[in-house]
Design an enzyme around this catalytic site. Structure first.
Site, PDB file in Angstrom:
ATOM      1  N   ARG A  59      47.782  36.424  21.526  1.00  0.00           N
ATOM      2  CA  ARG A  59      48.217  37.643  22.430  1.00  0.00           C
ATOM      3  C   ARG A  59      47.794  38.844  22.193  1.00  0.00           C
ATOM      4  O   ARG A  59      47.570  39.715  22.734  1.00  0.00           O
ATOM      5  CB  ARG A  59      49.508  37.374  22.830  1.00  0.00           C
ATOM      6  CG  ARG A  59      50.133  38.644  23.516  1.00  0.00           C
ATOM      7  CD  ARG A  59      51.559  38.210  24.252  1.00  0.00           C
ATOM      8  NE  ARG A  59      52.380  37.878  23.134  1.00  0.00           N
ATOM      9  CZ  ARG A  59      53.194  38.686  22.206  1.00  0.00           C
ATOM     10  NH1 ARG A  59      53.070  39.910  22.469  1.00  0.00           N
ATOM     11  NH2 ARG A  59      54.022  38.419  21.313  1.00  0.00           N
ATOM     12  N   TYR A 112      40.575  49.707  46.124  1.00  0.00           N
ATOM     13  CA  TYR A 112      40.897  48.336  46.405  1.00  0.00           C
ATOM     14  C   TYR A 112      42.081  48.338  46.657  1.00  0.00           C
ATOM     15  O   TYR A 112      42.976  49.121  46.236  1.00  0.00           O
ATOM     16  CB  TYR A 112      40.514  47.509  45.269  1.00  0.00           C
ATOM     17  CG  TYR A 112      41.137  46.081  44.977  1.00  0.00           C
ATOM     18  CD1 TYR A 112      40.913  45.437  46.151  1.00  0.00           C
ATOM     19  CD2 TYR A 112      42.056  45.755  43.984  1.00  0.00           C
ATOM     20  CE1 TYR A 112      41.529  44.029  46.036  1.00  0.00           C
ATOM     21  CE2 TYR A 112      42.640  44.620  44.024  1.00  0.00           C
ATOM     22  CZ  TYR A 112      42.067  43.649  45.116  1.00  0.00           C
ATOM     23  OH  TYR A 112      42.753  42.422  44.885  1.00  0.00           O
ATOM     24  N   ASP A 185      37.153  52.673  38.210  1.00  0.00           N
ATOM     25  CA  ASP A 185      36.780  51.393  38.329  1.00  0.00           C
ATOM     26  C   ASP A 185      35.474  51.185  38.717  1.00  0.00           C
ATOM     27  O   ASP A 185      34.973  51.780  39.744  1.00  0.00           O
ATOM     28  CB  ASP A 185      37.942  50.762  39.538  1.00  0.00           C
ATOM     29  CG  ASP A 185      37.505  49.115  39.737  1.00  0.00           C
ATOM     30  OD1 ASP A 185      36.667  48.788  39.388  1.00  0.00           O
ATOM     31  OD2 ASP A 185      38.824  48.741  40.174  1.00  0.00           O
ATOM     32  N   LYS A 210      34.350  39.602  38.836  1.00  0.00           N
ATOM     33  CA  LYS A 210      33.272  39.775  39.569  1.00  0.00           C
ATOM     34  C   LYS A 210      31.913  39.766  39.038  1.00  0.00           C
ATOM     35  O   LYS A 210      31.495  38.610  38.600  1.00  0.00           O
ATOM     36  CB  LYS A 210      33.696  41.210  40.600  1.00  0.00           C
ATOM     37  CG  LYS A 210      35.022  41.157  40.746  1.00  0.00           C
ATOM     38  CD  LYS A 210      35.398  40.047  41.735  1.00  0.00           C
ATOM     39  CE  LYS A 210      36.647  40.597  42.548  1.00  0.00           C
ATOM     40  NZ  LYS A 210      37.736  40.679  41.928  1.00  0.00           N
TER      41      LYS A 210
END
Length: 462
Positions: A59, A112, A185, A210
């Site tokens: 983590r 988005y 972004d 993506k």
């Protein structure tokens, strides 16, 4: 590896690679381990104290993930990157590394929908406000939206789904005049088409699920710090970075880490506490995708421009939102920022509204009907009834999301085959089932002045 003597394709294959001196493996191992052994008592103490840079718990860091972080930071020309589990996690980490209750964000409206929801609903519940700039090209509107408590500007390089390219330099300058960073972004452009940091952006995020991956097999996100924003210029604005911390021996993050202050805080305090940790196996899949990024995005972009030109000639189409077309109001920005192509995600609108869109989408066979982007496969979706279904008709109209608008994510297939499939859609709209049989897709594309990638293969197959 130096960043000034290699081309992009070389960097995407070799960048950030640390040789496996123990075993000589050329491809880094997938370290599917929750934690890591300490040699002794002192090493455990030193790792927790930060004086030993080894790993403790996945983590907090993992060698497979770190390999991908180095490569993406290099490709984006950033100082450092943080790999997380999704694009939404990347946005969350970036915002929470900057913002606190009472702060304000200025964002482009064309973004988005998931990010918009994050800003309005999730961060809104924490007492963080946002104003949206309707026309991102209006730099005065960005400046007018600034308040004393503004802490960040946010936008997308190629917004989804309208392909309305961002003036990165103009918005970055407006942000810096306000004394705040620009968060961008860059998912739909990727660093192959544009590196926002080179044009003034301070923090870059990606949905790595993506184009960076390309294969649609795993989720991932990344935050990249450009390392150039001066957090000490207005210490009272960034108190979480400029206030002395007991854990840092009485120093602040700025004093302890200098240019790395924000990214270290975002990693150690935000990301590690929230825990959006990607599986090392997903990191490995992402790494495999990055190695062919330029080849894929070049083909994506060429295919998309050819398809956009074809759609622009169809009588049932009222508009095509692709900045690569000379008719686009964003064509000048595409030429400035995206000389390699305007990406492959764009929209077109059918005059027949939702009934036409329904007939069109149900008729295609090669395009996948799904909510995803940046896949090697071509994808199709109707935003008004899916991604933007939660908005009112008036809100959708203000964003140009009409009932007849269809979003495409163009893949790397032979473009003539894609056009043939789109013709199935038009045939359904027209009620002309025989139209497909009369069409020679390669000939029609050639008549529009576009080269058909892989056309020689198509000729052999037909």
């Amino acid at each position: 590896m130096a960043t000034d003597d290699h081309g992009f394709a070389t960097e995407q294959v070799h960048g950030g690679f640390v040789p496996d001196t123990a075993h000589g493996a050329r491809v880094p191992a997938v370290h599917m381990s929750s934690g890591f052994l300490f040699d002794d008592f002192d090493q455990a103490r030193d790792r927790f104290a930060g004086t030993d840079d080894g790993y403790t718990y996945t983590r907090l860091g993992n060698p497979t993930n770190a390999d991908v972080e180095r490569r993406i930071a290099l490709l984006e020309r950033g100082l450092e990157a943080i790999l997380v589990s999704s694009g939404q996690a990347a946005a969350t980490v970036a915002f929470l590394g900057l913002l606190q209750a009472g702060d304000h964000v200025v964002s482009a409206r064309s973004i988005y929908e998931g990010t918009r929801g994050l800003l309005v609903q999730n961060l809104g519940r924490l007492g963080i406000e946002v104003d949206f700039v309707a026309d991102a090209r209006d730099l005065d509107a960005w400046a007018a939206a600034v308040r004393p408590n503004t802490k960040a500007f946010f936008a997308e390089t190629i917004p989804n789904p309208k392909n309305d390219v961002l003036d990165i330099t103009g918005v970055a300058e407006a942000a810096h005049r306000a004394g705040v960073p620009l968060v961008v972004d860059n998912t739909l452009a990727t660093p192959y088409l544009v590196r926002p940091i080179e044009f003034g952006a301070d923090i870059v995020i990606h949905s790595a699920s993506k184009f960076l991956s390309g294969h649609g097999s795993g989720l991932g996100g990344v935050v990249v710090d450009g390392g150039s924003f001066d957090w000490s210029a207005t210490p009272g604005r960034w108190t979480h970075l400029t206030t002395p911390e007991r854990a840092l021996g009485g120093r602040s993050y700025v004093e302890a880490y200098g240019a790395r202050a924000w990214v270290v805080y975002a990693r150690d305090v935000v990301s590690s506490r929230i825990g959006p940790t990607p599986s090392p196996f997903n990191a490995f899949l992402l790494r495999q995708g990055i190695e062919t990024l330029s080849l894929r995005v070049e083909r994506h972009s060429a295919n998309a421009l050819a398809v956009a030109a074809f759609l622009d000639q169809q009588p049932e189409v009222t508009s095509v939102d692709h900045a690569g077309l000379a008719s686009s109001p964003f064509h000048d920005l595409a030429e400035r920022y995206l000389p390699r192509g305007a990406g492959s995600v764009f929209a077109f609108t059918l005059a027949g509204g939702e009934p036409a869109a329904r007939a069109f989408i149900d008729a295609v066979q090669l395009f996948s009907r799904m909510t995803h982007l940046g896949d090697v496969r071509s994808l199709i979706l109707h935003p008004a009834t899916t991604t933007h279904a939660g908005r009112t008709p008036e809100e959708r109209a203000a964003q140009g999301i009409g009932d007849g608008l269809i979003r495409l994510s163009i893949g790397i297939e032979d473009v003539a085959d894609l056009v043939r499939d789109l013709e199935r859609g038009f045939a359904a709209v027209r009620g002309d089932a025989d139209r497909e049989a009369r069409l020679d897709p390669a000939a029609e594309l050639t008549s529009l002045g576009h080269t058909v990638p892989g056309q020689h293969v198509i000729a052999e197959e037909i």
